[in-house]
Design a protein around this motif. Sequence first.
Motif, PDB file in Angstrom:
ATOM      1  N   VAL A   1       0.840  -1.193   0.000  1.00  7.26           N
ATOM      2  CA  VAL A   1       0.000   0.000   0.000  1.00  7.26           C
ATOM      3  C   VAL A   1       0.876   1.245   0.000  1.00  7.26           C
ATOM      4  N   ASP A   2       0.375   2.287  -0.650  1.00  8.83           N
ATOM      5  CA  ASP A   2       1.035   3.591  -0.646  1.00  8.83           C
ATOM      6  C   ASP A   2       0.284   4.515   0.299  1.00  8.83           C
ATOM      7  N   LEU A   3       1.043   5.264   1.093  1.00 10.29           N
ATOM      8  CA  LEU A   3       0.486   6.269   1.993  1.00 10.29           C
ATOM      9  C   LEU A   3       0.863   7.641   1.464  1.00 10.29           C
ATOM     10  N   ASP A   4       0.058   8.652   1.764  1.00  8.16           N
ATOM     11  CA  ASP A   4       0.343  10.011   1.298  1.00  8.16           C
ATOM     12  C   ASP A   4       1.585  10.601   1.952  1.00  8.16           C
ATOM     13  N   SER A   5       1.871  10.177   3.168  1.00  8.31           N
ATOM     14  CA  SER A   5       3.043  10.671   3.888  1.00  8.31           C
ATOM     15  C   SER A   5       3.531   9.579   4.830  1.00  8.31           C
ATOM     16  N   PHE A   6       4.683   9.806   5.425  1.00  8.78           N
ATOM     17  CA  PHE A   6       5.228   8.824   6.355  1.00  8.78           C
ATOM     18  C   PHE A   6       4.354   8.776   7.603  1.00  8.78           C
ATOM     19  N   VAL A   7       3.857   7.601   7.936  1.00  3.99           N
ATOM     20  CA  VAL A   7       3.040   7.380   9.123  1.00  3.99           C
ATOM     21  C   VAL A   7       3.617   6.175   9.852  1.00  3.99           C
ATOM     22  N   THR A   8       3.817   6.310  11.142  1.00  3.61           N
ATOM     23  CA  THR A   8       4.262   5.172  11.938  1.00  3.61           C
ATOM     24  C   THR A   8       3.063   4.272  12.202  1.00  3.61           C
ATOM     25  N   LEU A   9       3.149   3.040  11.716  1.00  2.66           N
ATOM     26  CA  LEU A   9       2.058   2.084  11.892  1.00  2.66           C
ATOM     27  C   LEU A   9       2.337   1.178  13.081  1.00  2.66           C
ATOM     28  N   PRO A  10       1.294   0.779  13.803  1.00  6.62           N
ATOM     29  CA  PRO A  10       1.469  -0.167  14.901  1.00  6.62           C
ATOM     30  C   PRO A  10       1.712  -1.578  14.358  1.00  6.62           C
ATOM     31  N   GLN A  11       1.984  -2.506  15.224  1.00 11.44           N
ATOM     32  CA  GLN A  11       2.235  -3.892  14.822  1.00 11.44           C
ATOM     33  C   GLN A  11       0.977  -4.628  14.377  1.00 11.44           C
TER      34      GLN A  11
END
Length: 80
Positions: free
Chosen positions: A39-49
Motif C-alpha cells: 500500500v502507498d500512503l500520502d506521507s510517512f506514518v508510523t504504523l502499529p504492529q
Amino acid sequence: MIEKRAAQRHRVFKGGTITFEGSGIACTVRNMSEGGAAVDLDSFVTLPQSFTLSIARDNFVRNCRPVWRNDTRVGIAFVQ
C-alpha cells in the motif's frame, strides 16, 4: 532477487483505509495476494504492529501487520 512470496501478487489500484486506535488513514492498494499487499500512503506514518485494512468498494476487511517499508510504501501481511 529471490522471490519469497508464497502467493503471486496481482497489480491493483484501489482506495483503502488503514484503521488503528480509532483513526483512519487513506491509502492506495498497489498490489495484492492471498497473504498480503503493498500500500502507498500520502506521507510517512508510523504504523502499529497490528491494524486493519479495508477496501470499501470490495467489502474487503483484513487484520494486518507491517512486513517491510520503503518511504511511503508499506508491505503488509494479512493476519488470520
